[in-house]
Enzyme design. Structure first.
Site, PDB file in Angstrom:
ATOM      1  N   GLY A  11       0.846  -1.205   0.000  1.00 18.06           N
ATOM      2  CA  GLY A  11       0.000   0.000   0.000  1.00 18.06           C
ATOM      3  C   GLY A  11       0.871   1.241   0.000  1.00 18.06           C
ATOM      4  N   ARG A  72       1.095  -5.134  -5.552  1.00 15.77           N
ATOM      5  CA  ARG A  72       1.094  -6.363  -4.750  1.00 15.77           C
ATOM      6  C   ARG A  72       1.545  -7.447  -5.718  1.00 15.77           C
ATOM      7  NH1 ARG A  72      -0.760  -4.230   0.253  1.00 15.77           N
ATOM      8  NH2 ARG A  72      -2.453  -2.808  -0.146  1.00 15.77           N
ATOM      9  N   ASP A 103       4.593  -4.238   6.369  1.00 16.33           N
ATOM     10  CA  ASP A 103       5.194  -5.471   6.891  1.00 16.33           C
ATOM     11  C   ASP A 103       5.260  -6.584   5.849  1.00 16.33           C
ATOM     12  OD1 ASP A 103       2.464  -5.774   7.006  1.00 16.33           O
ATOM     13  OD2 ASP A 103       2.481  -6.945   8.858  1.00 16.33           O
ATOM     14  N   THR A 125       3.824   3.248   5.463  1.00 16.86           N
ATOM     15  CA  THR A 125       2.416   2.844   5.491  1.00 16.86           C
ATOM     16  C   THR A 125       1.659   3.848   6.349  1.00 16.86           C
ATOM     17  OG1 THR A 125       0.833   1.228   6.397  1.00 16.86           O
ATOM     18  CG2 THR A 125       3.006   1.188   7.350  1.00 16.86           C
ATOM     19  N   ASP A 127      -0.721   3.047   8.219  1.00 15.62           N
ATOM     20  CA  ASP A 127      -1.355   2.330   9.331  1.00 15.62           C
ATOM     21  C   ASP A 127      -0.606   2.424  10.658  1.00 15.62           C
ATOM     22  OD1 ASP A 127      -3.207   1.505   7.445  1.00 15.62           O
ATOM     23  OD2 ASP A 127      -2.113  -0.328   6.979  1.00 15.62           O
ATOM     24  N   ASP A 129       1.609   0.468  11.773  1.00  9.49           N
ATOM     25  CA  ASP A 129       1.552  -0.872  12.380  1.00  9.49           C
ATOM     26  C   ASP A 129       2.853  -1.650  12.255  1.00  9.49           C
ATOM     27  OD1 ASP A 129       1.483  -1.214   9.651  1.00  9.49           O
ATOM     28  OD2 ASP A 129      -0.144  -2.669   9.654  1.00  9.49           O
ATOM     29  N   ARG A 171      -6.002  -1.202   8.832  1.00  7.60           N
ATOM     30  CA  ARG A 171      -5.951  -2.672   8.806  1.00  7.60           C
ATOM     31  C   ARG A 171      -6.198  -3.219  10.210  1.00  7.60           C
ATOM     32  NH1 ARG A 171      -1.585  -4.891   4.546  1.00  7.60           N
ATOM     33  NH2 ARG A 171      -0.104  -4.235   6.099  1.00  7.60           N
TER      34      ARG A 171
HETATM   35  P1  ADP Z   1       2.466  -4.016   2.721  1.00  2.08           P
HETATM   36  O1  ADP Z   1       3.917  -4.024   2.387  1.00  2.08           O
HETATM   37  O2  ADP Z   1       1.848  -2.662   2.592  1.00  2.08           O
HETATM   38  O3  ADP Z   1       2.202  -4.703   4.046  1.00  2.08           O
HETATM   39  P2  ADP Z   1       1.509  -6.426   1.342  1.00  2.08           P
HETATM   40  O4  ADP Z   1       1.266  -7.194   2.583  1.00  2.08           O
HETATM   41  O5  ADP Z   1       0.533  -6.532   0.241  1.00  2.08           O
HETATM   42  O6  ADP Z   1       1.696  -4.857   1.599  1.00  2.08           O
HETATM   43  O7  ADP Z   1       2.936  -6.885   0.775  1.00  2.08           O
HETATM   44  C1  ADP Z   1       3.486  -6.285  -0.370  1.00  2.08           C
HETATM   45  C2  ADP Z   1       4.214  -7.306  -1.182  1.00  2.08           C
HETATM   46  O8  ADP Z   1       5.309  -7.844  -0.435  1.00  2.08           O
HETATM   47  C3  ADP Z   1       3.414  -8.529  -1.583  1.00  2.08           C
HETATM   48  O9  ADP Z   1       2.574  -8.286  -2.685  1.00  2.08           O
HETATM   49  C4  ADP Z   1       4.526  -9.505  -1.934  1.00  2.08           C
HETATM   50  O10 ADP Z   1       5.073  -9.205  -3.203  1.00  2.08           O
HETATM   51  C5  ADP Z   1       5.579  -9.176  -0.880  1.00  2.08           C
HETATM   52  N1  ADP Z   1       5.457 -10.128   0.229  1.00  2.08           N
HETATM   53  C6  ADP Z   1       4.522 -10.163   1.214  1.00  2.08           C
HETATM   54  N2  ADP Z   1       4.695 -11.222   2.025  1.00  2.08           N
HETATM   55  C7  ADP Z   1       5.782 -11.878   1.561  1.00  2.08           C
HETATM   56  C8  ADP Z   1       6.476 -13.081   1.947  1.00  2.08           C
HETATM   57  N3  ADP Z   1       6.074 -13.806   3.002  1.00  2.08           N
HETATM   58  N4  ADP Z   1       7.552 -13.452   1.222  1.00  2.08           N
HETATM   59  C9  ADP Z   1       7.962 -12.740   0.163  1.00  2.08           C
HETATM   60  N5  ADP Z   1       7.343 -11.615  -0.265  1.00  2.08           N
HETATM   61  C10 ADP Z   1       6.278 -11.193   0.414  1.00  2.08           C
END
Ligand code: ADP
Length: 319
Positions: A11, A72, A103, A125, A127, A129, A171
């Site tokens: 995000g 994503r 995260d 972010t 959030d 968080d 979230r």
């Molecule tokens: P944010 O970074 O805002 O928390 P997301 O949770 O959607 O957003 O994570 C962003 C991107 O990070 C995901 O689309 C994916 O490409 C990568 N990602 C998330 N979790 C993992 C993981 N366990 N291992 C590898 N890449 C990850």
């Protein structure tokens, strides 16, 4: 280290551009080349990578969103996807990477470090968080957007004698709701970190009403559930005219506040320093107004905690 990369992922949040600018300028200041990776981990896997110059980040410090775009990328959760990313980084001669995101993005950075590729995470972010930092980039701007909206709603609430329920983002975290609710004198603030009884909220509303209050504001964090449902319950049980506003994505946009720009600049610069010091798999953050860094595995293992003293204060001030 002669060449580093930077990407934004997950995000987006206001201030990400200021962080990109800081990474690029700090690196160039130290004679390090910087490559921008577009569309987060998707661009890393597809090789959507371009060299950045001092001018590439001109005139972006005040803009919301991210000039590198975000995405994503579920494929990056697979080993194959991650190895493809490392291969592209090596192909471009990139020796270290800065990931700006939440995260989920940190987990991607953790994986890259595990594959032997030095990666530093910057918390971006709205959030708030991310463990290991008091504030994330974008939180302050989102808060200001929320309180501007609530101030406006308060004007119309007073005119019409209504109860307003405002659903805000965050979230699973209640920080946006707690801080904006405190800043706007909300009657009740519902956050996922704190149990609440509907009966308690209703009796607070009744108390205020009996005192002659013309309106009430209830801030609900999205992590608690639907603001619309809570509004319905109030309307039915109190027989009080109730309106619900779901603020949604306006909270993610807009020009970053001074506080977010300064935070982003400090964190971006520190991330580059860490790479130059030979650090791998670390995250940067701010604690007690000092820039800190910690191991990415440790950061990801920490629970997110809401500020209990602020929860108590919000309760005391909304009697
Ligand atoms: P944010 O970074 O805002 O928390 P997301 O949770 O959607 O957003 O994570 C962003 C991107 O990070 C995901 O689309 C994916 O490409 C990568 N990602 C998330 N979790 C993992 C993981 N366990 N291992 C590898 N890449 C990850």
């Amino acid at each position: 280290m002669k060449r580093i990369g930077v990407l934004t992922s997950g995000g987006d949040s206001p201030g990400m551009n200021a962080a990109i600018r800081a990474v690029v300028r700090k690196a160039i200041y130290h004679d390090i080349e910087v490559y921008g990776i577009y569309h987060g981990y998707t661009g890393l896997m597809n090789g959507n990578i371009k060299k950045m110059e001092i001018g590439s980040v001109a005139d972006i410090i005040h803009r919301g969103g991210t000039m590198l775009y975000s995405a994503r990328c579920p494929e990056f959760k697979t080993l194959e996807g991650q190895l493809k990313g490392v291969e592209n980084l090596k192909k471009f001669g990139i020796e270290g990477l800065v990931v700006i995101g939440g995260d989920g993005s940190y987990r991607g950075a953790q994986k890259l470090t595990g594959h032997g590729f030095p990666t530093i995470g910057i918390p971006g972010t709205i959030d708030n968080d991310i463990p290991g930092t008091d504030f994330t980039i974008g939180f302050d701007t989102a808060l200001n957007t929320v309180i501007q909206a609530i101030d406006k709603i308060r004007d119309t609430a007073t005119s019409h004698e209504r109860t307003y329920v405002i659903e805000v983002m965050g979230r699973d975290a209640g920080d946006i709701a707690l801080w904006s609710g405190l800043a706007d004198g909300a009657e009740s603030i519902l956050i996922p970190e704190e149990k609440f009884e509907m009966a308690d909220i209703l009796s607070r509303l009744k108390r205020g009403h009996d005192r002659g209050k013309r309106h009430s504001i209830i801030v609900v964090a999205e992590g608690v559930g639907s603001g619309v449902e809570i509004g319905k319950q109030i309307q039915e049980e109190m027989n009080m005219e109730t309106r619900v506003t779901v603020l949604g994505h306006v909270q993610r946009g807009g020009s970053p506040t001074a506080s977010d720009r300064v935070l982003a600049s400090r964190l971006g610069a520190r991330a580059v320093e860490l790479l130059l010091e030979g650090a791998e798999g670390r995250t940067v953050g701010i604690q007690k107004n000092e820039i800190v860094d910690l191991d990415i595995n440790e950061a990801l293992a920490l629970p997110h905690e809401v500020n209990q003293k602020m929860c108590q204060l919000a309760r005391e001030l909304s009697i």
